[in-house]
Design an enzyme around this catalytic site. Structure first.
Site, PDB file in Angstrom:
ATOM      1  N   GLY A  23      -7.886  11.314  11.007  1.00 15.83           N
ATOM      2  CA  GLY A  23      -8.405  11.309   9.635  1.00 15.83           C
ATOM      3  C   GLY A  23      -9.217  12.546   9.297  1.00 15.83           C
ATOM      4  O   GLY A  23     -10.159  12.471   8.508  1.00 15.83           O
ATOM      5  N   GLY A  58     -12.034  13.849   2.891  1.00 21.09           N
ATOM      6  CA  GLY A  58     -13.193  12.956   2.857  1.00 21.09           C
ATOM      7  C   GLY A  58     -14.183  13.205   3.987  1.00 21.09           C
ATOM      8  O   GLY A  58     -14.484  14.354   4.333  1.00 21.09           O
ATOM      9  N   ILE A  59     -14.674  12.112   4.560  1.00 21.50           N
ATOM     10  CA  ILE A  59     -15.707  12.187   5.609  1.00 21.50           C
ATOM     11  C   ILE A  59     -15.174  12.974   6.815  1.00 21.50           C
ATOM     12  O   ILE A  59     -15.865  13.851   7.352  1.00 21.50           O
ATOM     13  CB  ILE A  59     -16.124  10.755   6.033  1.00 21.50           C
ATOM     14  N   ASP A  81       1.774   9.110  11.753  1.00 26.00           N
ATOM     15  CA  ASP A  81       1.483   7.931  10.940  1.00 26.00           C
ATOM     16  C   ASP A  81       0.939   6.860  11.879  1.00 26.00           C
ATOM     17  O   ASP A  81       1.691   6.224  12.625  1.00 26.00           O
ATOM     18  CB  ASP A  81       2.765   7.462  10.239  1.00 26.00           C
ATOM     19  N   GLY A  99      -8.583   5.959   7.929  1.00 24.40           N
ATOM     20  CA  GLY A  99      -8.700   4.603   7.410  1.00 24.40           C
ATOM     21  C   GLY A  99      -8.065   4.492   6.040  1.00 24.40           C
ATOM     22  O   GLY A  99      -7.896   5.490   5.328  1.00 24.40           O
ATOM     23  N   SER A 138     -16.679   2.628  11.181  1.00 26.82           N
ATOM     24  CA  SER A 138     -16.581   1.275  10.651  1.00 26.82           C
ATOM     25  C   SER A 138     -17.013   1.339   9.178  1.00 26.82           C
ATOM     26  O   SER A 138     -16.654   2.278   8.461  1.00 26.82           O
ATOM     27  CB  SER A 138     -17.450   0.321  11.478  1.00 26.82           C
ATOM     28  N   TYR A 143      -9.838  -5.203   4.289  1.00 27.31           N
ATOM     29  CA  TYR A 143     -10.592  -3.986   4.640  1.00 27.31           C
ATOM     30  C   TYR A 143     -11.839  -4.334   5.456  1.00 27.31           C
ATOM     31  O   TYR A 143     -12.016  -3.841   6.580  1.00 27.31           O
ATOM     32  CB  TYR A 143     -10.991  -3.248   3.359  1.00 27.31           C
TER      33      TYR A 143
HETATM   34  P1  NAD Z   1     -10.123   9.578   2.924  1.00 25.95           P
HETATM   35  O1  NAD Z   1      -9.003   8.878   2.274  1.00 25.95           O
HETATM   36  O2  NAD Z   1     -10.572  10.882   2.363  1.00 25.95           O
HETATM   37  O3  NAD Z   1      -9.832   9.797   4.467  1.00 25.95           O
HETATM   38  C1  NAD Z   1      -8.997   8.973   5.226  1.00 25.95           C
HETATM   39  C2  NAD Z   1      -8.155   9.848   6.124  1.00 25.95           C
HETATM   40  O4  NAD Z   1      -7.305   8.984   6.899  1.00 25.95           O
HETATM   41  C3  NAD Z   1      -7.253  10.810   5.342  1.00 25.95           C
HETATM   42  O5  NAD Z   1      -7.298  12.093   5.924  1.00 25.95           O
HETATM   43  C4  NAD Z   1      -5.884  10.168   5.476  1.00 25.95           C
HETATM   44  O6  NAD Z   1      -4.813  11.084   5.395  1.00 25.95           O
HETATM   45  C5  NAD Z   1      -5.983   9.515   6.854  1.00 25.95           C
HETATM   46  N1  NAD Z   1      -4.998   8.453   7.015  1.00 25.95           N
HETATM   47  C6  NAD Z   1      -4.776   7.407   6.177  1.00 25.95           C
HETATM   48  N2  NAD Z   1      -3.725   6.672   6.604  1.00 25.95           N
HETATM   49  C7  NAD Z   1      -3.287   7.256   7.744  1.00 25.95           C
HETATM   50  C8  NAD Z   1      -2.220   6.974   8.645  1.00 25.95           C
HETATM   51  N3  NAD Z   1      -1.375   5.937   8.455  1.00 25.95           N
HETATM   52  N4  NAD Z   1      -2.050   7.797   9.713  1.00 25.95           N
HETATM   53  C9  NAD Z   1      -2.867   8.859   9.918  1.00 25.95           C
HETATM   54  N5  NAD Z   1      -3.878   9.182   9.092  1.00 25.95           N
HETATM   55  C10 NAD Z   1      -4.093   8.387   8.012  1.00 25.95           C
HETATM   56  O7  NAD Z   1     -11.326   8.530   2.929  1.00 25.95           O
HETATM   57  P2  NAD Z   1     -12.785   8.521   3.592  1.00 25.95           P
HETATM   58  O8  NAD Z   1     -13.618   7.745   2.669  1.00 25.95           O
HETATM   59  O9  NAD Z   1     -13.221   9.860   4.038  1.00 25.95           O
HETATM   60  O10 NAD Z   1     -12.505   7.592   4.846  1.00 25.95           O
HETATM   61  C11 NAD Z   1     -12.822   7.958   6.185  1.00 25.95           C
HETATM   62  C12 NAD Z   1     -13.238   6.704   6.930  1.00 25.95           C
HETATM   63  O11 NAD Z   1     -14.489   6.247   6.395  1.00 25.95           O
HETATM   64  C13 NAD Z   1     -12.274   5.524   6.783  1.00 25.95           C
HETATM   65  O12 NAD Z   1     -12.140   4.876   8.025  1.00 25.95           O
HETATM   66  C14 NAD Z   1     -12.968   4.619   5.787  1.00 25.95           C
HETATM   67  O13 NAD Z   1     -12.593   3.282   5.914  1.00 25.95           O
HETATM   68  C15 NAD Z   1     -14.414   4.860   6.165  1.00 25.95           C
HETATM   69  N6  NAD Z   1     -15.394   4.471   5.135  1.00 25.95           N
HETATM   70  C16 NAD Z   1     -15.385   5.057   3.915  1.00 25.95           C
HETATM   71  C17 NAD Z   1     -16.314   4.661   2.956  1.00 25.95           C
HETATM   72  C18 NAD Z   1     -16.330   5.254   1.573  1.00 25.95           C
HETATM   73  O14 NAD Z   1     -17.071   4.739   0.701  1.00 25.95           O
HETATM   74  N7  NAD Z   1     -15.580   6.312   1.298  1.00 25.95           N
HETATM   75  C19 NAD Z   1     -17.272   3.679   3.272  1.00 25.95           C
HETATM   76  C20 NAD Z   1     -17.251   3.107   4.530  1.00 25.95           C
HETATM   77  C21 NAD Z   1     -16.316   3.521   5.474  1.00 25.95           C
END
Ligand code: NAD
Length: 254
Positions: free
Chosen positions: A8, A12-13, A41, A71, A112, A150
């Site tokens: 990931g 994002g993060i 994937d 995620g 998480s 989720y």
């Molecule tokens: P994001 O969508 O920017 O990042 C998610 C990353 O996961 C992306 O780079 C995406 O390409 C990758 N991904 C998704 N499906 C995939 C797959 N099948 N195979 C390989 N890679 C895959 O979102 P984010 O908010 O940065 O999320 C990062 C993590 O933080 C996640 O686990 C998310 O659940 C968690 N999270 C986010 C928040 C929030 O408010 N944004 C809050 C709590 C936890």
């Protein structure tokens, strides 16, 4: 210079953490479905194998850290995809690379969520995840909604982390999780845009005690610390970075 692998890392993060780590001179092997060093994937068994093999090929001398960040949001469909990526892929990749991390007495950091405690520990879907029965978890989750899919996956992955802290520590791996609150990322944009969950998310954001929404840097800063030598006695922690939301919702639990 340390060597890390992460899932990931495209946006994002994870994207922010990858940039912070490489900016500090570390090597990062990024696994993602969109872009990265290894394109995989993680919802599929083949993708998880490609991820593990791709990292092994690039880090034959071990890893200082592994970050499971990939995620999917509660609006992803089918709902089983959420269980597959947020729980089963995390466990498969972490287990598949554990020995590489142990080789350097390194650390695994799982992403998480502060939504994890919103689902009871004895929920049947959470229990199916923890029993390792992917088919059963995927079937059960299809009868639920996006929030349960989720938050249940995040509950399961945090519980898996806690249950495995001792054997991992004995094997030479420090295992922890971070629990972000609402953070401005592409994932959150998708939830805000959703007809059903958008308003719930806006209400939740308005309730954050510290106010506002985290930036990816707020979360990545803490993750970078948890991966560092300065944090080398943190083991088995579920570290909330959520502006006080979890303390607001569960003041007597910690
Ligand atoms: P994001 O969508 O920017 O990042 C998610 C990353 O996961 C992306 O780079 C995406 O390409 C990758 N991904 C998704 N499906 C995939 C797959 N099948 N195979 C390989 N890679 C895959 O979102 P984010 O908010 O940065 O999320 C990062 C993590 O933080 C996640 O686990 C998310 O659940 C968690 N999270 C986010 C928040 C929030 O408010 N944004 C809050 C709590 C936890």
């Amino acid at each position: 210079m340390a060597i890390y692998a992460m899932t990931g890392g495209a946006t994002g993060i994870g994207g922010e953490l990858r940039q912070q780590l490489t900016g500090a001179g570390h090597q990062v092997i990024s696994v993602d479905i969109k872009e990265g060093d290894v394109i995989a994937d993680l919802s599929t068994a083949e993708g998880r194998k490609a991820a593990v093999d791709g990292v092994r090929e690039r880090a034959p001398d071990g890893l200082d850290g592994l970050i499971a960040c990939a995620g999917l949001p509660p609006v992803a469909r089918p709902l089983s995809l959420i269980a597959q990526v947020n729980y089963f892929a995390v466990v498969a990749v972490v287990e598949g690379l554990k020995d590489l991390v142990a080789q350097r007495r390194g650390t695994v950091l799982i992403v998480s969520s502060n939504s994890a405690p919103m689902i009871p520990a004895d929920d049947a879907y959470v229990q199916a995840c923890l029993s390792g029965d992917e088919a059963a978890a995927c079937a059960l989750v299809e009868e639920r909604d996006g929030h349960v899919a989720y938050a249940g996956s995040k509950r399961a992955v945090a519980t898996w982390m806690r249950r495995n802290t001792v054997p991992y520590a004995k094997a030479g791996v420090r295992l922890n999780a971070v629990a972000p609150g609402i953070t401005q990322t592409p994932l959150t944009d998708q939830v805000f845009a959703d007809e059903q969950l958008g308003q719930t998310m806006r209400d939740f954001q308005a309730s954050v005690p510290w106010g506002g929404m985290a930036s990816p840097a707020h979360i990545a800063n803490v993750m970078r610390f948890m991966l560092s030598e300065e944090a080398s006695f943190i083991c088995g922690a579920m570290f909330f970075v959520d502006g006080g939301s979890d303390a607001m919702l569960r003041p007597d639990h910690f």
